[in-house]
Motif scaffolding. Structure first.
Motif, short mmCIF file in Angstrom:
data_model
loop_
_atom_site.label_atom_id
_atom_site.label_comp_id
_atom_site.label_asym_id
_atom_site.label_seq_id
_atom_site.Cartn_x
_atom_site.Cartn_y
_atom_site.Cartn_z
N THR A 108 43.80 46.86 42.78
CA THR A 108 45.13 47.31 42.36
C THR A 108 46.28 46.66 43.13
O THR A 108 47.38 47.20 43.18
CB THR A 108 45.25 48.84 42.48
OG1 THR A 108 45.12 49.23 43.86
CG2 THR A 108 44.16 49.54 41.67
N GLN A 167 38.78 49.97 31.87
CA GLN A 167 38.81 49.83 33.32
C GLN A 167 39.99 48.96 33.76
O GLN A 167 40.68 49.27 34.73
CB GLN A 167 37.50 49.20 33.80
CG GLN A 167 37.48 48.85 35.28
CD GLN A 167 36.18 48.20 35.71
OE1 GLN A 167 35.10 48.64 35.31
NE2 GLN A 167 36.25 47.14 36.51
N ALA A 170 43.29 50.74 33.35
CA ALA A 170 43.46 51.73 34.41
C ALA A 170 43.92 51.08 35.70
O ALA A 170 44.81 51.59 36.39
CB ALA A 170 42.15 52.49 34.63
N HIS A 171 43.33 49.94 36.06
CA HIS A 171 43.71 49.28 37.30
C HIS A 171 45.16 48.77 37.26
O HIS A 171 45.89 48.86 38.25
CB HIS A 171 42.75 48.13 37.61
CG HIS A 171 41.43 48.59 38.11
ND1 HIS A 171 40.25 47.91 37.87
CD2 HIS A 171 41.08 49.70 38.84
CE1 HIS A 171 39.25 48.56 38.44
NE2 HIS A 171 39.73 49.64 39.02
N LEU A 174 47.36 51.87 37.64
CA LEU A 174 47.37 52.34 39.03
C LEU A 174 48.29 51.49 39.89
O LEU A 174 49.07 51.99 40.70
CB LEU A 174 45.95 52.29 39.61
CG LEU A 174 44.95 53.31 39.06
CD1 LEU A 174 43.55 53.01 39.61
CD2 LEU A 174 45.35 54.73 39.40
N TYR A 186 42.28 56.81 39.63
CA TYR A 186 41.39 56.36 38.55
C TYR A 186 40.54 57.55 38.12
O TYR A 186 40.10 58.35 38.94
CB TYR A 186 40.51 55.24 39.10
CG TYR A 186 39.62 54.53 38.12
CD1 TYR A 186 39.95 53.27 37.64
CD2 TYR A 186 38.41 55.09 37.70
CE1 TYR A 186 39.11 52.59 36.77
CE2 TYR A 186 37.57 54.43 36.82
CZ TYR A 186 37.93 53.17 36.36
OH TYR A 186 37.09 52.50 35.51
N SER A 188 37.10 58.52 35.70
CA SER A 188 35.96 58.14 34.88
C SER A 188 35.45 59.39 34.18
O SER A 188 35.37 60.46 34.79
CB SER A 188 34.85 57.55 35.76
OG SER A 188 33.67 57.32 35.01
N ALA A 204 37.55 55.34 30.83
CA ALA A 204 38.37 55.36 32.04
C ALA A 204 39.84 55.52 31.67
O ALA A 204 40.30 54.97 30.67
CB ALA A 204 38.17 54.08 32.84
N VAL A 206 43.85 57.09 33.78
CA VAL A 206 44.48 57.35 35.08
C VAL A 206 45.16 58.71 35.07
O VAL A 206 45.49 59.26 34.01
CB VAL A 206 45.52 56.27 35.46
CG1 VAL A 206 44.88 54.91 35.57
CG2 VAL A 206 46.70 56.25 34.48
N THR A 235 36.92 60.87 40.10
CA THR A 235 38.21 60.25 40.37
C THR A 235 38.14 59.47 41.68
O THR A 235 37.23 59.65 42.49
CB THR A 235 39.34 61.29 40.48
OG1 THR A 235 39.03 62.20 41.55
CG2 THR A 235 39.48 62.09 39.19
N ASP A 238 40.12 53.61 42.76
CA ASP A 238 39.86 52.62 41.71
C ASP A 238 38.45 52.83 41.18
O ASP A 238 37.80 53.83 41.51
CB ASP A 238 40.09 51.18 42.22
CG ASP A 238 39.20 50.82 43.41
OD1 ASP A 238 38.12 51.44 43.57
OD2 ASP A 238 39.58 49.92 44.18
N TYR A 239 37.97 51.87 40.37
CA TYR A 239 36.65 52.00 39.75
C TYR A 239 35.55 52.22 40.78
O TYR A 239 34.62 53.00 40.55
CB TYR A 239 36.34 50.76 38.91
CG TYR A 239 34.91 50.71 38.41
CD1 TYR A 239 34.52 51.47 37.32
CD2 TYR A 239 33.96 49.91 39.05
CE1 TYR A 239 33.20 51.44 36.87
CE2 TYR A 239 32.65 49.88 38.61
CZ TYR A 239 32.27 50.64 37.52
OH TYR A 239 30.97 50.63 37.09
#
Length: 266
Positions: A108, A167, A170-171, A174, A186, A188, A204, A206, A235, A238-239
């Motif tokens: 991120t 994914q 989401a990154h 973030l 994040y 999942s 995924a 946020v 959560t 990040d991933y």
């Protein structure tokens, strides 16, 4: 809405495994807008050693792989009751301080691409309006395309390529929201799709912490805030913190992995 979920992960090894451990994050928790009615994990070719809650308040199961195993089959399934809250999760829970979720990671890191997306939003707008504007800008800049990304891409690489999967969305989200000063994490989880019951991956999105509301969810890939079709599982920053499975092993060369997920209204 009550959802029935079945998540099967199958590993087939050409060479037997000598030793292996896995951390599995597939178990939803009862909190805020969801109530877990039942949940179980069954393991063939290995065993459950223990379960614990990590510093992100996730339920983690530690599995060991049997010596000389050529097949590992992990089946998680259960029922969850979801209440519609228009994406509002509420107050912060768990041992990690809220400020932790302002911290950047390798996935991120913010650069010119992230700052350009943030610049497209109105800093004087109310929080929710500005955040929805941001998510729309990300979706416009990064087209959703299955199989189009590299798991190692960070936010800037995703923006440069202009395409990715949930994914990646989401990154980028973030990175942008933290650049704007918000705590963000994040998520999942599972998503009930309208067109099919069967899926081959978890979803995924946020959550951003907004003053006066607490955590609020945003699914960039679908352009909405999570509703009663979404089941939160894990959560993190990040991933890497919320991945369904992480671990290591000795042996087990020639791995063939398959994932089958079924999400349906009960």
């Amino acid at each position: 809405m009550k959802l029935r979920i079945r998540h099967v992960t199958r590993y087939q090894f050409d060479d037997p495994v000598k030793y292996g451990l896995q951390q599995v994050r597939k178990t939803p928790k009862s909190s805020h807008q969801q109530n877990v009615l039942s949940w179980s994990t069954d393991v063939k070719g290995g065993r459950k050693e223990l379960a614990y809650e990590d510093h992100h308040n996730n339920t983690v199961e530690l599995l060991s792989i049997d010596k000389n195993a050529e097949l590992l089959l992990v089946t998680s399934e259960g029922e969850v009751d979801i209440t519609q809250t228009d994406g509002v999760i509420g107050r912060h829970l768990g041992p990690s301080p809220l400020w932790l979720y302002k911290r950047g990671t390798e996935y991120t890191k913010a650069g010119a691409g992230v700052r350009a997306l943030v610049h497209e939003t109105d800093p004087k707008a109310p929080d929710l309006q500005r955040l929805h504007e941001l998510m729309a800008q990300i979706r416009k800049a990064v087209a959703y395309q299955t199989g189009s990304s590299d798991p190692a891409w960070g936010a800037e690489e995703v923006i440069n390529h202009g395409q990715g999967v949930c994914q990646d969305h989401a990154h980028v989200a973030l990175s942008c929201t933290r650049e704007m000063g918000y705590p963000a994490r994040y998520v999942s989880g599972y998503l009930m799709l309208n067109e099919t019951i069967e899926q081959d991956a978890m979803h995924a999105w946020v959550e951003v912490h907004v003053h006066g509301l607490g955590w609020v969810g945003f699914d960039v890939s679908n352009g909405i805030s999570p509703d009663e079709r979404y089941v939160r599982v894990a959560t993190g920053l990040d991933y890497g913190d919320a991945a369904p499975v992480t671990g290591s092993r000795v042996g087990g060369a020639g791995e063939a992995l398959s994932v089958q997920i079924e999400v349906a209204q009960q």
